[in-house]
Write an enzyme that holds these catalytic residues in place. Structure first.
Site, mmCIF file in Angstrom:
data_model
loop_
_atom_site.group_PDB
_atom_site.id
_atom_site.type_symbol
_atom_site.label_atom_id
_atom_site.label_comp_id
_atom_site.label_asym_id
_atom_site.label_seq_id
_atom_site.Cartn_x
_atom_site.Cartn_y
_atom_site.Cartn_z
ATOM 1 N N HIS A 103 31.547 40.723 41.905
ATOM 2 C CA HIS A 103 32.471 40.701 43.038
ATOM 3 C C HIS A 103 31.829 39.977 44.208
ATOM 4 O O HIS A 103 30.646 40.134 44.488
ATOM 5 C CB HIS A 103 32.831 42.131 43.449
ATOM 6 C CG HIS A 103 33.642 42.215 44.704
ATOM 7 N ND1 HIS A 103 33.184 42.812 45.861
ATOM 8 C CD2 HIS A 103 34.889 41.755 44.992
ATOM 9 C CE1 HIS A 103 34.111 42.726 46.799
ATOM 10 N NE2 HIS A 103 35.151 42.092 46.305
ATOM 11 N N SER A 104 32.610 39.135 44.895
ATOM 12 C CA SER A 104 32.153 38.412 46.079
ATOM 13 C C SER A 104 30.989 37.499 45.696
ATOM 14 O O SER A 104 31.139 36.639 44.832
ATOM 15 C CB SER A 104 31.784 39.412 47.183
ATOM 16 O OG SER A 104 31.678 38.769 48.429
ATOM 17 N N ALA A 105 29.800 37.683 46.295
ATOM 18 C CA ALA A 105 28.658 36.867 45.878
ATOM 19 C C ALA A 105 28.322 37.120 44.416
ATOM 20 O O ALA A 105 27.804 36.231 43.731
ATOM 21 C CB ALA A 105 27.447 37.166 46.758
ATOM 22 N N PHE A 138 35.443 38.221 40.582
ATOM 23 C CA PHE A 138 36.339 38.875 41.526
ATOM 24 C C PHE A 138 36.040 38.380 42.942
ATOM 25 O O PHE A 138 34.938 38.559 43.457
ATOM 26 C CB PHE A 138 36.160 40.395 41.491
ATOM 27 C CG PHE A 138 36.637 41.073 40.244
ATOM 28 C CD1 PHE A 138 37.949 41.508 40.138
ATOM 29 C CD2 PHE A 138 35.777 41.297 39.173
ATOM 30 C CE1 PHE A 138 38.396 42.155 38.996
ATOM 31 C CE2 PHE A 138 36.206 41.939 38.029
ATOM 32 C CZ PHE A 138 37.524 42.368 37.932
#
Length: 555
Positions: free
Chosen positions: A209-211, A235
């Protein structure tokens, strides 16, 4: 005689369950891997085996080096009952002025295996945590939700962050991407050892998720990723997000050296040697010197394009060029965003300042041209100040017109952040992968606001509607401490559907992906880009198109 027969049957059962290192009924907490035996913990409905080292400690002479596989042989049983430590970081979520957390010796994996009498082996979900490449850790994304469903083994990974993981001078002597190389080694460890825990090495799904999502995409841009994973999901983060590939990192790395007392270094070799001699806490604490205000920019140190002659270089071309070359892992990939992903980055503008009681967004009226390049990550990509100012002016006009920055115009500011930092890159990456790739590429957008999300948390405001912000989807898969555990009935259904989606994707024999009753549409070879829209009312495949800055959905 009966006793002998009983013992023979027991031995045969033990062999069938996988005597060569697999989890057994004799003692499911005792696992044997090449380093020796380790003992986990019984947590009621699942077993955990935590903080298992996969690399030698990246300290001393191994700081700023490619990670070395962990080779130590245990003479005693390794205690895998203690939670993993955080990699050293300057964490924006810590109150007060000292935001330093963690230790340098942190390269471990943790394995969580559900108790499930109906099956002996499980598909595997390997999670790369988020945190802007600067903070966070494997325990940040909790495992209770997934373990409660009892259908997959979860593996979490610790990797180097911030300057310890991502300083780079752009040459072979200090090439960077050490955090990504840590992730790569951890994925190899999972592939080689997960069978000992009852995992299926041929059914490994890598998610983030994200990074962490951007990390998944970057890992996938290596052709050999297909040797360690079957499929991948990013994500709310992918390699084309403007905050991922760092420009100007060489200058920041030398500036870091100056801050910690290595200002005499004029070349990479001297700088690297000097930085190795400094306390890790000083190096990481220097992060605050690169922040313009609050936690902006949120990724001063991150992935870099390495020199082709760098030892074990991770990437030597821009992700767009890698995708266009077709030389990346041909595995099924899904990429996602939430309708208001940018709330994570924009919400801080609504926080009332202690000194004046004013919202920070009001200061944008006078400081837009100074702050926008850092907020939206184009400071290092523009050739001249004029180019930068022209772009800043264009953005403001496009999203706000002639209105001023205020609490009333916040929604449009958040929309700008969503488009530029998350949403637009989803469309571009899907389009590139469907043109130059062979394996399925899927996409979905999530629109179902949580009662409390990162927007409220970062702004300290409950009087503003943020919509479906960063994490509202993935926090239904991985429980996090800063979001209330009590969920609405619709969120409970979505949570189960998401976790089932992971299991289905990991086990799929024909590379298909499904959520609930909806089957994702493969974008490779399709005439139009498709994505699945997921809301509290269900799911629906929609057409996706993109015009300049904004991506529009046509029903």
């Amino acid at each position: 005689m009966h006793l002998v027969r009983w013992l023979i049957c027991l031995i045969q059962l033990w062999i069938q369950l996988g005597a060569a290192g697999s989890v057994t009924l004799l003692d499911p907490l005792l696992i044997e891997i090449p380093n020796g035996k380790l003992r986990g913990r019984d947590n009621g409905h699942y077993y955990s085996y935590e903080a298992i080292p996969y690399a030698e400690p990246p300290t001393g002479e191994l700081r700023f080096e490619v990670p070395k596989p962990y080779k130590q042989q245990w003479t005693n049983t390794f205690d895998a009952t203690q939670p993993p430590v955080l990699c050293m970081q300057w964490n924006q979520f810590i109150n007060g002025t000292n935001k330093l957390l963690g230790v340098e010796d942190c390269l471990t994996v943790s394995v969580y295996r559900p108790k499930n009498s109906s099956r002996n082996n499980f598909p595997v979900v390997a999670n790369l945590h988020g945190g802007a490449f600067m903070f966070g850790g494997p325990s940040q994304y909790g495992h209770e939700n997934i373990m409660r469903e009892g259908s997959v083994i979860l593996v979490t990974i610790g990797y180097r962050l911030g300057p310890l993981g991502f300083v780079s001078t752009g040459d072979a002597d200090l090439s960077g991407n050490f955090g990504l190389k840590d992730q790569r080694l951890a994925l190899l460890w999972i592939k080689q050892n997960i069978a000992s825990f009852g995992g299926e090495p041929e059914n490994i799904l890598v998610v983030g998720h994200s990074a962490g999502g951007a990390s998944v995409h970057l890992q996938m841009l290596r052709e050999d990723f297909s040797k360690v994973a079957k499929a991948a999901i990013s994500f709310s983060g992918n390699a084309l997000d403007p905050w991922v590939i760092q420009q100007g990192l060489r200058g920041r790395t030398f500036e870091l050296g100056r801050i910690v007392g290595c200002g005499q270094a004029s070349d990479s070799v001297t700088l690297k040697k000097c930085l190795k001699s400094k306390p890790a806490s000083e190096i990481v604490s220097a992060v605050q010197s690169f922040l313009v205000f609050s936690y902006v920019p949120f990724t001063p140190f991150g992935p870099a394009i390495e020199s082709p002659d760098a030892p074990e270089a991770f990437i030597t071309q821009h992700p767009i060029d890698i995708i266009k070359s077709g030389k990346f892992a041909q595995v099924p990939w899904a990429v996602t965003y939430t309708t208001e992903d940018g709330g994570y980055n924009a919400a801080l503008l609504l926080e009332k300042q202690a000194s004046s009681g004013r919202e920070l967004i009001l200061d944008l009226n006078d400081r837009w041209f100074d702050w926008a390049p850092y907020l939206l990550f184009y400071r290092d990509s523009m050739t001249t100040i004029k180019d930068m100012d022209d772009y800043s002016r264009k953005l403001r006009q496009e999203y706000l017109g002639d209105r001023r920055f205020s609490v009333e115009s916040y929604w449009d500011v958040q929309r700008m952040f969503t488009d530029l930092l998350f949403k637009n890159s989803v469309t571009v990456s899907v389009d590139l992968h469907r043109k130059y790739g062979k394996s399925p590429v899927y996409a979905f957008v999530y629109d179902n606001p949580a009662e409390v999300g990162v927007g409220q948390i970062l702004s300290g405001r409950n009087d503003v509607y943020f919509g479906t912000v960063h994490g509202d989807d993935v926090f239904l898969i991985f429980n996090v401490s800063f979001v209330p555990a009590n969920r609405r009935p619709d969120e409970q259904i979505i949570s189960r559907n998401f976790i089932k989606m992971l299991e289905y994707f990991a086990l799929s024999t024909n590379d298909t992906m499904a959520y609930g009753d909806c089957v994702f549409q493969n974008n490779v070879g399709s005439k139009h880009m498709q994505l699945l829209s997921i809301t509290r009312d269900g799911c629906e495949n929609k057409q996706l198109n993109c015009f300049i800055q904004r991506c529009l959905i046509f029903f």
